[in-house]
Design an enzyme around this catalytic site. Structure first.
Site, short mmCIF file in Angstrom:
data_model
loop_
_atom_site.label_atom_id
_atom_site.label_comp_id
_atom_site.label_asym_id
_atom_site.label_seq_id
_atom_site.Cartn_x
_atom_site.Cartn_y
_atom_site.Cartn_z
N SER A 56 0.84 -1.20 0.00
CA SER A 56 0.00 0.00 0.00
C SER A 56 0.87 1.24 0.00
O SER A 56 1.65 1.47 0.93
CB SER A 56 -0.91 0.01 1.24
OG SER A 56 -1.47 1.30 1.39
N HIS A 70 -1.37 -1.47 -4.16
CA HIS A 70 -2.61 -1.08 -3.49
C HIS A 70 -2.65 0.44 -3.32
O HIS A 70 -1.74 1.04 -2.74
CB HIS A 70 -2.68 -1.77 -2.13
CG HIS A 70 -3.96 -1.60 -1.39
ND1 HIS A 70 -5.09 -2.36 -1.67
CD2 HIS A 70 -4.32 -0.77 -0.39
CE1 HIS A 70 -6.07 -2.00 -0.85
NE2 HIS A 70 -5.63 -1.04 -0.06
N ASP A 122 -4.84 3.53 -1.89
CA ASP A 122 -5.92 3.89 -0.98
C ASP A 122 -6.43 5.29 -1.29
O ASP A 122 -5.73 6.28 -1.09
CB ASP A 122 -5.41 3.85 0.47
CG ASP A 122 -5.18 2.43 0.94
OD1 ASP A 122 -6.14 1.65 0.93
OD2 ASP A 122 -4.03 2.11 1.32
N MET A 180 -9.07 8.08 -0.25
CA MET A 180 -9.93 8.48 0.87
C MET A 180 -10.43 9.90 0.64
O MET A 180 -9.67 10.75 0.16
CB MET A 180 -9.16 8.42 2.18
CG MET A 180 -8.49 7.09 2.48
SD MET A 180 -7.80 7.08 4.14
CE MET A 180 -6.80 5.58 4.07
N HIS A 225 -8.41 0.92 -3.80
CA HIS A 225 -9.31 0.74 -2.66
C HIS A 225 -9.97 2.08 -2.36
O HIS A 225 -9.35 2.98 -1.80
CB HIS A 225 -8.48 0.23 -1.45
CG HIS A 225 -9.27 0.06 -0.19
ND1 HIS A 225 -8.69 -0.15 1.03
CD2 HIS A 225 -10.61 0.06 0.04
CE1 HIS A 225 -9.62 -0.26 1.96
NE2 HIS A 225 -10.79 -0.12 1.38
N MET A 269 -12.15 4.38 -0.40
CA MET A 269 -12.84 4.64 0.87
C MET A 269 -13.51 5.99 0.72
O MET A 269 -13.10 7.00 1.28
CB MET A 269 -11.81 4.63 2.01
CG MET A 269 -11.37 3.21 2.35
SD MET A 269 -9.80 3.16 3.23
CE MET A 269 -8.69 3.17 1.82
N MET A 315 -11.56 -5.84 5.80
CA MET A 315 -10.70 -4.99 6.62
C MET A 315 -10.33 -5.74 7.90
O MET A 315 -11.19 -6.34 8.55
CB MET A 315 -11.40 -3.68 7.00
CG MET A 315 -11.73 -2.73 5.85
SD MET A 315 -10.35 -2.20 4.82
CE MET A 315 -9.24 -1.45 6.03
N PHE A 326 -6.88 4.72 8.25
CA PHE A 326 -5.49 5.09 8.53
C PHE A 326 -4.59 3.87 8.45
O PHE A 326 -4.99 2.77 8.82
CB PHE A 326 -5.37 5.71 9.94
CG PHE A 326 -6.12 7.00 10.07
CD1 PHE A 326 -5.53 8.21 9.74
CD2 PHE A 326 -7.45 7.00 10.49
CE1 PHE A 326 -6.23 9.40 9.84
CE2 PHE A 326 -8.16 8.18 10.60
CZ PHE A 326 -7.55 9.39 10.27
N GLY A 327 -3.36 4.10 7.99
CA GLY A 327 -2.35 3.05 8.03
C GLY A 327 -1.76 2.94 9.43
O GLY A 327 -2.04 3.76 10.31
N ASP A 387 -6.73 -6.41 4.69
CA ASP A 387 -6.12 -5.08 4.65
C ASP A 387 -6.13 -4.47 6.05
O ASP A 387 -7.19 -4.28 6.64
CB ASP A 387 -6.91 -4.19 3.67
CG ASP A 387 -6.29 -2.82 3.47
OD1 ASP A 387 -5.21 -2.55 4.01
OD2 ASP A 387 -6.92 -2.02 2.74
#
Ligand code: DX5
Ligand code: ZN
Length: 226
Positions: A11, A35, A37, A39, A68, A70, A139, A145-146, A177
């Site tokens: 990610s 990956h 992300d 958001m 992904h 979000m 998830m 958040f990572g 994930d």
């Protein structure tokens, strides 16, 4: 029960955003998917990157993009990522009132379709929808958040999904994930996951490519039937 060879998807949320192309190239020969992300500061409180960055990055690597989303209103935005050349586009079940219709749109735009299930969402209501999807992202943290701690109890959803996939002979990747690292990937693999997102565990490592290979080896060894 056997599962396909594992996919490892670093990610870029944990990468240095000022050097994104270099960070992607660091895993180019080791990773299976990249990956990404996305958001929107509404579906989740955090804000990351969007379509222009994905479009630019697409030209910088051969790696398939595992996007992904979000975000709210994925029916409006998700097909744009397929048009931008994403290999797989995953949106959240919680954000979409007609997941099957959007999966169809994504497939007709040339991408694989993914359904994501957040921490507090049960899997059962979505099992019958899975034939319309290519990936199911479960998830193992709360999305947003990572760097969060892996929640082992959420693997119960992975077990349920794996049984359902096996019983229905579905072709579906089961992806996990959140908090995936050397000390958690084996239990996720044993539960039936066959695609593994890792941010901190890859980009926090001195050698990101080596971290990817190590994660894949651990997942392979722990897979059901291995
Ligand atoms: C968080 C994102 C994850 C995140 C995982 O909502 O979906 O993909 O990058 O980060 P780690 O691997 O650090 O938990
Ligand atoms: Zn993610």
């Amino acid at each position: 029960m056997t599962v396909p060879p594992p996919i490892v998807a670093p990610s870029i949320l944990a990468a240095d955003f000022a050097r994104l192309a270099d960070e992607v190239r660091a895993v180019e020969n080791a990773a299976d998917w990249l990956h990404v992300d996305v958001m929107d500061n509404h579906f989740v409180p955090n804000l990351t990157i969007g379509l222009p960055v994905v479009q630019s990055l697409r030209a910088a690597t051969q790696l398939p993009f595992d996007v992904h989303l979000m975000i709210e209103d994925p029916r409006r935005w998700a097909p744009g990522y397929a048009d931008a050349g994403a290999y797989n586009v995953t949106f959240h079940a919680e954000a979409c009132d007609d997941p099957v219709a959007l999966a169809k749109d994504l497939r007709s735009a040339g991408a694989k379709a993914g359904l994501a299930i957040d921490r507090d969402t049960p899997i059962e209501p979505y099992l019958d929808l899975l034939p319309s999807f290519d990936t199911l992202l479960i998830m193992t943290i709360k999305a947003g958040f990572g760097g969060q701690r892996f929640i082992p109890q959420l693997l119960e959803k992975v077990r349920t999904a794996r049984q359902h996939v096996a019983a229905g002979h579905l072709e579906l990747r089961i992806e996990v994930d959140g908090g995936i690292a050397a000390d958690t990937i084996e239990q996720a693999s044993a539960a039936g996951a066959d695609a593994f997102v890792a941010g901190t565990a890859v980009y926090g490592a001195a050698d990101p490519a080596e971290a990817v290979r190590r994660l894949r080896a651990l997942a392979e060894r722990a897979a059901p039937g291995a």
